[in-house]
Design an enzyme around this catalytic site. Structure first.
Site, PDB file in Angstrom:
ATOM      1  N   GLY A   1      -3.436   3.717  -2.261  1.00 55.12           N
ATOM      2  CA  GLY A   1      -3.432   2.669  -3.278  1.00 55.12           C
ATOM      3  C   GLY A   1      -3.043   1.373  -2.605  1.00 55.12           C
ATOM      4  O   GLY A   1      -2.121   1.347  -1.785  1.00 55.12           O
TER       5      GLY A   1
ATOM      6  N   ALA B   1       0.842  -1.202   0.000  1.00 56.17           N
ATOM      7  CA  ALA B   1       0.000   0.000   0.000  1.00 56.17           C
ATOM      8  C   ALA B   1       0.874   1.247   0.000  1.00 56.17           C
ATOM      9  O   ALA B   1       2.039   1.211   0.397  1.00 56.17           O
ATOM     10  CB  ALA B   1      -0.917  -0.001   1.222  1.00 56.17           C
ATOM     11  N   ASP B   2       0.280   2.333  -0.458  1.00 57.96           N
ATOM     12  CA  ASP B   2       0.935   3.630  -0.395  1.00 57.96           C
ATOM     13  C   ASP B   2      -0.148   4.686  -0.202  1.00 57.96           C
ATOM     14  O   ASP B   2      -1.206   4.607  -0.828  1.00 57.96           O
ATOM     15  CB  ASP B   2       1.724   3.923  -1.669  1.00 57.96           C
ATOM     16  CG  ASP B   2       2.589   5.153  -1.505  1.00 57.96           C
ATOM     17  OD1 ASP B   2       3.600   5.064  -0.783  1.00 57.96           O
ATOM     18  OD2 ASP B   2       2.241   6.212  -2.061  1.00 57.96           O
ATOM     19  N   THR B   3       0.111   5.643   0.669  1.00 54.89           N
ATOM     20  CA  THR B   3      -0.860   6.699   0.961  1.00 54.89           C
ATOM     21  C   THR B   3      -0.254   8.055   0.649  1.00 54.89           C
ATOM     22  O   THR B   3       0.895   8.319   0.993  1.00 54.89           O
ATOM     23  CB  THR B   3      -1.271   6.655   2.454  1.00 54.89           C
ATOM     24  OG1 THR B   3      -1.832   5.373   2.743  1.00 54.89           O
ATOM     25  CG2 THR B   3      -2.305   7.736   2.772  1.00 54.89           C
TER      26      THR B   3
END
Length: 194
Positions: A114, A77-79
């Protein structure tokens, strides 16, 4: 049992984030942490909004693919914090953290995460968007938060679950947990489909 469909997999969370660990634990899944150091989180300048964290989450997943076991399921994940067409990532230093909080003060921004779910057979990614509105923050409030909470590991220089969220957030549209770093309700729905 919930998510019986995942029993054939060893679930791995590829994240250093204690918040993501806490949130995934909340789903009641057995999982392990798997970290590869030095993953490149750059992205093409042509990407906007939701495309950015999805691209990075996939890029992280692709780094793990060569060493994956057949029974592994890896969650990456990436924020990002997105305001006025600009990405606010993790601050470089105290001055940068304060600058970011000034940018967010009195405005609405998007927090976009994501997520990529990867196994040996498939890869599926998605984005979750939450709109967050901050009231006007004083210089004193910003300084206090940055000095006391050291938000250097947080996109946009803040943790919604911390003091600044308590006193600053006046509105939120979407998933609260997404703002913490992992849209667990959406992830749960996607995991049910596997």
């Amino acid at each position: 049992m919930i998510l019986d469909n995942l029993q054939k997999y060893q679930i791995k969370l590829a994240s250093n984030s204690p918040r993501r660990r806490e949130l995934l634990t909340g789903l009641g899944l057995d999982y392990e942490i798997k970290i590869l150091p030095g993953i490149d989180e750059s992205y093409p300048d042509s990407l906007n909004g939701e495309e950015i964290p999805v691209f990075i989450a996939r890029k992280k997943a692709d780094t793990y693919r060569p060493s994956m076991q057949k029974d592994e399921l890896i969650i990456t994940a990436d924020t990002i914090v997105y305001i006025d067409g600009c990405v606010l990532g993790k601050p470089k230093d105290v001055a940068d953290a304060c600058k970011m909080l000034h940018q967010l003060s009195g405005k609405t921004h998007q927090v976009i995460t994501g997520v990529c779910i990867t196994t040996a057979e498939f890869q599926h990614s998605f984005a979750s968007v939450t709109e967050v509105t901050f009231g006007t923050l004083s210089e004193e409030e910003i300084q206090f938060y940055v000095e006391k909470y050291q938000p250097m590991d947080k996109a946009g220089s803040y943790g919604v679950q911390e003091w600044i969220g308590f006193i600053g957030v006046t509105g939120l549209k979407g998933s609260y947990y997404n703002v913490m770093g992992l849209p667990v309700q959406r992830l749960y729905q996607e995991l049910k489909k596997i």
